[in-house]
Scaffold this active site. Structure first.
Site, PDB file in Angstrom:
ATOM      1  N   GLU A  15      -6.640   3.775  -5.714  1.00 38.47           N
ATOM      2  CA  GLU A  15      -7.945   3.825  -5.045  1.00 38.47           C
ATOM      3  C   GLU A  15      -8.587   5.160  -5.391  1.00 38.47           C
ATOM      4  OE1 GLU A  15     -10.077   3.775  -0.695  1.00 38.47           O
ATOM      5  OE2 GLU A  15      -8.295   4.975  -1.089  1.00 38.47           O
ATOM      6  N   ASP A  43      -3.220   4.583  -2.197  1.00 44.25           N
ATOM      7  CA  ASP A  43      -4.323   5.044  -1.347  1.00 44.25           C
ATOM      8  C   ASP A  43      -4.819   6.435  -1.766  1.00 44.25           C
ATOM      9  OD1 ASP A  43      -5.739   4.492   1.270  1.00 44.25           O
ATOM     10  OD2 ASP A  43      -4.840   6.433   1.753  1.00 44.25           O
ATOM     11  N   ASP A  83       0.857  -1.168   0.000  1.00 39.49           N
ATOM     12  CA  ASP A  83       0.000   0.000   0.000  1.00 39.49           C
ATOM     13  C   ASP A  83       0.901   1.228   0.000  1.00 39.49           C
ATOM     14  OD1 ASP A  83      -2.466   1.499   0.445  1.00 39.49           O
ATOM     15  OD2 ASP A  83      -3.216  -0.358   1.326  1.00 39.49           O
ATOM     16  N   HIS A  89     -10.963  -3.707   3.627  1.00 40.01           N
ATOM     17  CA  HIS A  89     -10.941  -3.284   5.033  1.00 40.01           C
ATOM     18  C   HIS A  89     -11.783  -2.030   5.283  1.00 40.01           C
ATOM     19  CE1 HIS A  89      -8.223  -0.850   2.798  1.00 40.01           C
ATOM     20  NE2 HIS A  89      -8.131  -0.014   3.803  1.00 40.01           N
ATOM     21  N   ASP A  90     -12.359  -1.447   4.237  1.00 44.57           N
ATOM     22  CA  ASP A  90     -13.141  -0.218   4.397  1.00 44.57           C
ATOM     23  C   ASP A  90     -14.647  -0.441   4.351  1.00 44.57           C
ATOM     24  OD1 ASP A  90     -10.962   1.444   4.649  1.00 44.57           O
ATOM     25  OD2 ASP A  90     -10.807   1.818   2.499  1.00 44.57           O
TER      26      ASP A  90
HETATM   27  C1  NOJ Z   1      -8.445   4.662   2.066  1.00 41.55           C
HETATM   28  C2  NOJ Z   1      -8.059   3.494   2.917  1.00 41.55           C
HETATM   29  O1  NOJ Z   1      -8.448   2.307   2.297  1.00 41.55           O
HETATM   30  C3  NOJ Z   1      -8.712   3.717   4.251  1.00 41.55           C
HETATM   31  O2  NOJ Z   1      -8.614   2.590   5.079  1.00 41.55           O
HETATM   32  C4  NOJ Z   1      -8.091   4.925   4.890  1.00 41.55           C
HETATM   33  O3  NOJ Z   1      -8.755   5.192   6.098  1.00 41.55           O
HETATM   34  C5  NOJ Z   1      -8.189   6.145   3.975  1.00 41.55           C
HETATM   35  N1  NOJ Z   1      -7.883   5.845   2.614  1.00 41.55           N
HETATM   36  C6  NOJ Z   1      -7.244   7.209   4.425  1.00 41.55           C
HETATM   37  O4  NOJ Z   1      -5.930   6.766   4.211  1.00 41.55           O
END
Ligand code: NOJ
Length: 564
Positions: A264, A210, A105, A336-337
């Site tokens: 992302e 990210d 990441d 994970h989000d």
């Molecule tokens: C996206 C990540 O997947 C998430 O887990 C994170 O909280 C935010 N970006 C900020 O880095």
């Protein structure tokens, strides 16, 4: 310069699939209740057995964990909870020996406020790091110091924090402890490229980047529309004016190594995504968009709604058709989000196995590179914690504390149960032993009560398990080029119960039928497809030898056909 002939990932990623590890909850190898790299090393054969081709690691770096690793305090090391660089190299080698690629990441929109750059930067306006972050003078309103604009942070109140030493505010799109880097500063971009080279020259195969579409901010930082809930300001930091220029610089580093880049892209549209992922000159290989994650909510869980299959199909089909021949999809249902997908789009109570397998089939046979998040392959489900104090995720707490505050407490808590990222961050369920085989001691976070039945060991033994279904789907995808490269068509779009799509490639034809109903549904077969002329590649019901292919579809039944 690196030897680019070595890494074929940049050429082969379309036929690959990846497993995502959020290490803290994956496997505890040293008995301290926290997942770590020893645990990962021990599970490499398991990961290989799934049939995936690589691993994406959510951040492994040192971090105060205000956002569990997405607040990095040192880009060149491993968090002591997880191991050290030597252990990481051992995992990297172990993975490569098994033919598994490793993606790291890359979190460079922001750092931790405990990163040495920020600790220096906040000291004064004229030190070597003073321009590493986005600092602005206060706006004076009625003689009072106020934030420079009205933007909201996505995680914690307003997007600005005042620092007396500089008599200035710094920008944080995410939590207060995640100050945004000033990417307009060429020295910061040099730092990013140095970080990339450090990991790539160690042998890492690429990056998941990210919130990468947020790194170029509008130079004037103008006020946003305050009526946009949660994301006020986003139009001025998403896909900003210099984004392609900066990504081109990072891309060139990756190309030296033949490394893969996945961006992302929260809230991105397909039209915008195409600007990044099209053609040879593309700045990213794939993007994680969020469209299909909103079939049961509005504005990523601002408001929770009942699951709407037509909305899900619309999102899938839009990306499948618009990217055809122009770009390549990154396919996912969990990470994970987001909370667990069976708890959202399936029926965890009555048809846990059936809906878990139906969800697998609904995305694994689309065009794109599939990602599977730890625990998804065994059908892990959401947790419901009895009070907001038990939730630990910064964004869940923000959602609870700052939105719908006039609702009754129980309703507010239910909203968090439905939406919290904590649900996908519970310890991985390896077996039915105490602590689910995740650790020998009490784990750092709650284990889902269903671990006695929902676990790897039990599902490995059961030929009809969700786990074995995932393995079979991945194997089928590997064996059938048409399922990788074929053109996608959706049928019966307005059916609220069935998802039917076909794939065509040269003279190969595939028909994927999935019921999202908890009762029997009359089958719908697209024109031109004779099921008796096709072979059944996979189903999630047992009686496939004897079944009439035209029989009604049973609850959450999957039938995948190929022309003979
Ligand atoms: C996206 C990540 O997947 C998430 O887990 C994170 O909280 C935010 N970006 C900020 O880095």
């Amino acid at each position: 310069m690196a030897d680019t002939t070595k890494n074929t990932i940049i050429r082969d990623f379309r036929s690959m699939s990846f497993y995502q590890i959020w290490i803290r909850s994956f496997a505890d190898g040293n008995g301290d209740g926290i997942g770590d790299l020893i645990g990962v090393y021990d599970k490499l054969d398991y990961i290989k057995s799934l049939g995936v081709d690589g691993i994406w690691f959510s951040p492994l770096y040192p971090s105060p964990n205000a956002d569990f690793g997405y607040d990095i305090s040192d880009y060149y090391d491993i968090h002591p909870d997880y191991g050290d660089l030597d252990l990481f190299k051992k995992v990297l080698k172990g993975a490569h020996d098994r033919g598994l690629k490793i993606l790291m990441d890359l979190v460079v929109n922001h750092t931790s406020d405990e990163h040495k750059w920020f600790l220096e930067s906040k000291k004064s306006r004229d030190n070597a790091y003073s321009d590493y972050y986005i600092w602005k003078d206060p706006k004076i309103v009625k003689g009072k110091k106020c934030p420079p604009n009205n933007w909201d942070s996505l995680f914690e109140g307003k997007a600005w924090e005042y620092v007396p030493e500089r008599d200035q505010y710094y920008l944080h799109i995410f939590a207060r402890k995640q100050p945004d880097l000033n990417m307009d500063n060429p020295v910061v971009r040099q730092e990013v490229k140095k970080i990339m080279r450090f990991w790539l020259s160690m042998g890492v195969d690429g990056f998941r980047e990210d919130v990468i579409t947020f790194i170029s901010k509008h130079p004037d930082l103008p006020d946003g529309n305050p009526f946009i809930p949660i994301a006020n300001g986003m139009p001025f930091y998403k896909d900003g004016p210099k984004i392609q220029e900066y990504l081109r610089e990072f891309r060139d580093v990756c190309l030296e190594y033949g490394a893969l880049q996945i961006g992302e892209a929260p809230m991105t549209t397909v039209e915008t995504a195409l600007l990044y992922i099209t053609g040879k000159e593309r700045t990213l290989d794939m993007m994680f968009h969020f469209d299909h994650m909103m079939a049961d909510c509005f504005l990523t869980e601002y408001i929770h709604r009942d699951f709407n299959l037509v909305k899900l199909k619309s999102a899938f089909s839009k990306w499948q058709t618009r990217l055809l021949g122009k770009g390549w999809n990154a396919l996912y249902l969990e990470n994970h989000d987001h909370p667990r997908i069976i708890s959202r789009y399936g029926d965890e109570k009555n048809f846990w196995r059936e809906s878990g397998t139906a969800l697998a089939a609904c995305y694994l046979f689309q065009q794109g590179t599939p990602f599977i998040y730890q625990g998804q392959e065994i059908g892990m489900t959401n947790i419901s914690l009895s009070s907001i104090d038990k939730y630990i995720d910064v964004s869940s707490k923000n959602n609870y504390n700052n939105f719908h505050t006039n609702w009754p407490k129980a309703k507010r808590l239910k909203r968090i149960m439905d939406s919290s990222r904590d649900s996908s961050r519970t310890p991985m369920q390896w077996n039915s032993d105490k602590y689910a085989g995740f650790s020998s001691v009490k784990p750092w976070f709650y284990i889902n009560h269903n671990y006695k039945t929902v676990n790897v060991e039990a599902e490995e033994k059961d030929p009809d398990s969700i786990l074995n279904f995932y393995k079979k789907c991945l194997a089928i995808r590997k064996e059938n080029k048409g399922l990788i490269y074929g053109r996608y068509f959706e049928h019966f779009h307005f059916s609220k119960k069935l998802y039917v799509y076909t794939r065509r490639y040269k003279n190969e034809r595939y028909l994927i039928m999935i019921s999202f109903s908890n009762i029997e549904e009359k089958i719908k077969v697209p024109k031109g497809y004779d099921l008796n002329e096709m072979e059944l590649l996979i189903s999630n019901y047992k009686d496939t030898d004897s079944i009439d292919f035209y029989a009604n579809l049973r609850p959450y039944e999957v039938r995948v056909f190929k022309n003979k």
